[in-house]
Design an enzyme around this catalytic site. Sequence first.
Site, PDB file in Angstrom:
ATOM      1  N   SER A  26     -14.484   5.549  11.489  1.00 30.35           N
ATOM      2  CA  SER A  26     -14.271   5.906  10.170  1.00 30.35           C
ATOM      3  C   SER A  26     -15.475   5.213   8.850  1.00 30.35           C
ATOM      4  O   SER A  26     -15.862   4.045   9.867  1.00 30.35           O
ATOM      5  CB  SER A  26     -13.081   5.759   9.312  1.00 30.35           C
ATOM      6  OG  SER A  26     -12.652   4.782   9.698  1.00 30.35           O
ATOM      7  N   GLU A  28     -16.878   2.570   5.881  1.00 32.89           N
ATOM      8  CA  GLU A  28     -16.054   1.645   4.260  1.00 32.89           C
ATOM      9  C   GLU A  28     -17.282   2.152   3.651  1.00 32.89           C
ATOM     10  O   GLU A  28     -18.452   1.642   3.758  1.00 32.89           O
ATOM     11  CB  GLU A  28     -15.283   0.974   4.103  1.00 32.89           C
ATOM     12  CG  GLU A  28     -15.244  -0.312   3.119  1.00 32.89           C
ATOM     13  CD  GLU A  28     -14.830  -1.241   3.134  1.00 32.89           C
ATOM     14  OE1 GLU A  28     -13.370  -1.303   3.650  1.00 32.89           O
ATOM     15  OE2 GLU A  28     -15.000  -2.219   2.904  1.00 32.89           O
ATOM     16  N   ALA A  62     -11.123  -6.111  -8.447  1.00 31.54           N
ATOM     17  CA  ALA A  62      -9.553  -6.606  -9.288  1.00 31.54           C
ATOM     18  C   ALA A  62      -9.542  -6.140 -10.535  1.00 31.54           C
ATOM     19  O   ALA A  62      -8.416  -6.340 -11.230  1.00 31.54           O
ATOM     20  CB  ALA A  62      -9.814  -8.175  -9.493  1.00 31.54           C
ATOM     21  N   HIS A  88      -9.283   2.265  -2.310  1.00 32.30           N
ATOM     22  CA  HIS A  88      -8.593   0.903  -1.613  1.00 32.30           C
ATOM     23  C   HIS A  88      -7.540   0.706  -3.286  1.00 32.30           C
ATOM     24  O   HIS A  88      -8.032   1.022  -3.972  1.00 32.30           O
ATOM     25  CB  HIS A  88      -9.380   0.067  -1.830  1.00 32.30           C
ATOM     26  CG  HIS A  88     -10.071  -0.474  -0.051  1.00 32.30           C
ATOM     27  ND1 HIS A  88     -10.492  -1.681   0.444  1.00 32.30           N
ATOM     28  CD2 HIS A  88     -10.316   0.656   0.429  1.00 32.30           C
ATOM     29  CE1 HIS A  88     -11.010  -1.607   1.819  1.00 32.30           C
ATOM     30  NE2 HIS A  88     -10.905  -0.488   1.676  1.00 32.30           N
ATOM     31  N   GLY A 119      -4.775  -8.043  -2.571  1.00 38.38           N
ATOM     32  CA  GLY A 119      -6.377  -7.834  -3.283  1.00 38.38           C
ATOM     33  C   GLY A 119      -6.053  -9.661  -3.652  1.00 38.38           C
ATOM     34  O   GLY A 119      -5.600 -10.776  -3.644  1.00 38.38           O
ATOM     35  N   ASP A 120      -6.973 -10.312  -4.602  1.00 39.33           N
ATOM     36  CA  ASP A 120      -7.546 -11.775  -5.107  1.00 39.33           C
ATOM     37  C   ASP A 120      -6.441 -12.016  -5.249  1.00 39.33           C
ATOM     38  O   ASP A 120      -6.579 -11.306  -6.527  1.00 39.33           O
ATOM     39  CB  ASP A 120      -9.632 -11.556  -5.087  1.00 39.33           C
ATOM     40  CG  ASP A 120     -10.193 -11.220  -3.844  1.00 39.33           C
ATOM     41  OD1 ASP A 120      -9.890 -10.801  -2.704  1.00 39.33           O
ATOM     42  OD2 ASP A 120     -11.461 -10.273  -3.642  1.00 39.33           O
ATOM     43  N   HIS A 156      -6.505 -15.642   8.821  1.00 37.62           N
ATOM     44  CA  HIS A 156      -6.230 -14.632   7.274  1.00 37.62           C
ATOM     45  C   HIS A 156      -6.659 -16.854   6.102  1.00 37.62           C
ATOM     46  O   HIS A 156      -5.232 -16.971   6.375  1.00 37.62           O
ATOM     47  CB  HIS A 156      -4.759 -14.285   5.790  1.00 37.62           C
ATOM     48  CG  HIS A 156      -5.656 -13.766   4.366  1.00 37.62           C
ATOM     49  ND1 HIS A 156      -5.912 -14.661   3.467  1.00 37.62           N
ATOM     50  CD2 HIS A 156      -5.864 -12.419   3.667  1.00 37.62           C
ATOM     51  CE1 HIS A 156      -5.893 -14.240   2.148  1.00 37.62           C
ATOM     52  NE2 HIS A 156      -6.712 -12.947   3.147  1.00 37.62           N
ATOM     53  N   LYS A 172       3.848  -5.767   7.234  1.00 37.51           N
ATOM     54  CA  LYS A 172       3.231  -4.127   5.854  1.00 37.51           C
ATOM     55  C   LYS A 172       3.772  -3.332   7.234  1.00 37.51           C
ATOM     56  O   LYS A 172       3.971  -1.825   6.416  1.00 37.51           O
ATOM     57  CB  LYS A 172       2.330  -4.920   6.383  1.00 37.51           C
ATOM     58  CG  LYS A 172       1.469  -6.179   5.460  1.00 37.51           C
ATOM     59  CD  LYS A 172       0.014  -6.404   4.758  1.00 37.51           C
ATOM     60  CE  LYS A 172      -0.287  -6.598   5.623  1.00 37.51           C
ATOM     61  NZ  LYS A 172      -1.610  -7.313   4.918  1.00 37.51           N
ATOM     62  N   PHE A 223     -20.091 -13.717   4.172  1.00 37.57           N
ATOM     63  CA  PHE A 223     -18.991 -13.474   3.781  1.00 37.57           C
ATOM     64  C   PHE A 223     -17.959 -14.010   5.482  1.00 37.57           C
ATOM     65  O   PHE A 223     -16.919 -14.458   4.526  1.00 37.57           O
ATOM     66  CB  PHE A 223     -19.311 -11.849   4.783  1.00 37.57           C
ATOM     67  CG  PHE A 223     -20.514 -10.626   3.645  1.00 37.57           C
ATOM     68  CD1 PHE A 223     -20.485 -11.131   2.365  1.00 37.57           C
ATOM     69  CD2 PHE A 223     -20.796  -9.419   4.238  1.00 37.57           C
ATOM     70  CE1 PHE A 223     -20.598 -10.131   1.338  1.00 37.57           C
ATOM     71  CE2 PHE A 223     -21.320  -9.009   3.235  1.00 37.57           C
ATOM     72  CZ  PHE A 223     -21.148  -9.129   2.028  1.00 37.57           C
ATOM     73  N   HIS A 273     -14.218   1.283  12.330  1.00 37.03           N
ATOM     74  CA  HIS A 273     -14.044   0.847  11.059  1.00 37.03           C
ATOM     75  C   HIS A 273     -15.161   0.431  11.310  1.00 37.03           C
ATOM     76  O   HIS A 273     -15.458  -0.683  11.230  1.00 37.03           O
ATOM     77  CB  HIS A 273     -13.201   0.550  10.542  1.00 37.03           C
ATOM     78  CG  HIS A 273     -13.255   1.269   8.467  1.00 37.03           C
ATOM     79  ND1 HIS A 273     -12.692   2.696   8.014  1.00 37.03           N
ATOM     80  CD2 HIS A 273     -12.719   0.524   7.568  1.00 37.03           C
ATOM     81  CE1 HIS A 273     -12.851   2.245   6.549  1.00 37.03           C
ATOM     82  NE2 HIS A 273     -12.768   1.003   6.563  1.00 37.03           N
TER      83      HIS A 273
END
Length: 294
Positions: A26, A28, A62, A88, A119-120, A156, A172, A223, A273
């Site tokens: 997949s 993105e 955002a 998303h 989200g941020d 995270h 989740k 990143f 992905h």
Amino acid sequence: MSYSHAGHIDALNHNVADLAGKINVSFEFFPPSSEKMEETLWSSIHRLKTLQPKFVSVTYGANSGERDRTHSIIKEIKDQTGLIAAPHLTCIDASRDELKTIAKDYWNNGIRDIVALRGDLPQSGGKPDMYASDLVELLKGVADFDISVAAYPEVHPEAKNAQADLINLKRKVDAGANRAITQFFFDVESYLRFRDRCVTAGIDVEIIPGILPVSNYKQAKRFADMTNVRIPSWMAKQYEGLDDDPVTRQMVGASQAIDMVRTLSREGVKDFHFYTLNRSEMTYALCHTLGVRP
């Protein structure tokens, strides 16, 4: 070396080399911010479409303007290519009612797949009203969406610790997520350890590795620094002296990503992905080499 032995090695290599039919892919993409980038995006989508991905996803920033662009690109991908397209969706910048409206609109337009994220956090800080698990629950309350959520093999950046992060992922999944897609990583062991810990924690959905083929090492390092991702020293070494040599960088990046996918495939991973950064060349070359072809 005897012929029979050479033949055996050949067979082994062939076995490892061609993953056709053994893996799913997949891709993105992100919404383009200029006409030129829009052209690049569409040529990438049309090229990668031929590889019959399980789905493609489109990120967004955002603000709501970005969200509308994601929305229109998702609809166009679905209409023009027939691919399963997953937007998303983040919950940090929208009320519950707004999110329900967006979800209904997606559902009514035949969009059944969503990547649900927190989200941020805004610059001003403060605690969010909703988390990704709340968003999953809200979406499942609207309709039976197929929902992907994010997972972090190397924890995270905002999580207290690895255990807290794992509990959050379980929340989740318990709320109804169908799969998790990981943040990109370069250390295969960190993914495999993480997958084992997920199993131990009773997380029973597929943990799809997110693969970032690196053609621009400086950008990848940026990143990685932002997201707590470790760059192994052997990897950094391979890019030394290539600052002005984009072609060799692409070859190095492609071979690293191919090795990763092969290693993970041997460990039983079936779905991958790819973070394409809206370019098709490297991802297409990787897939071709691995036996994923039109």
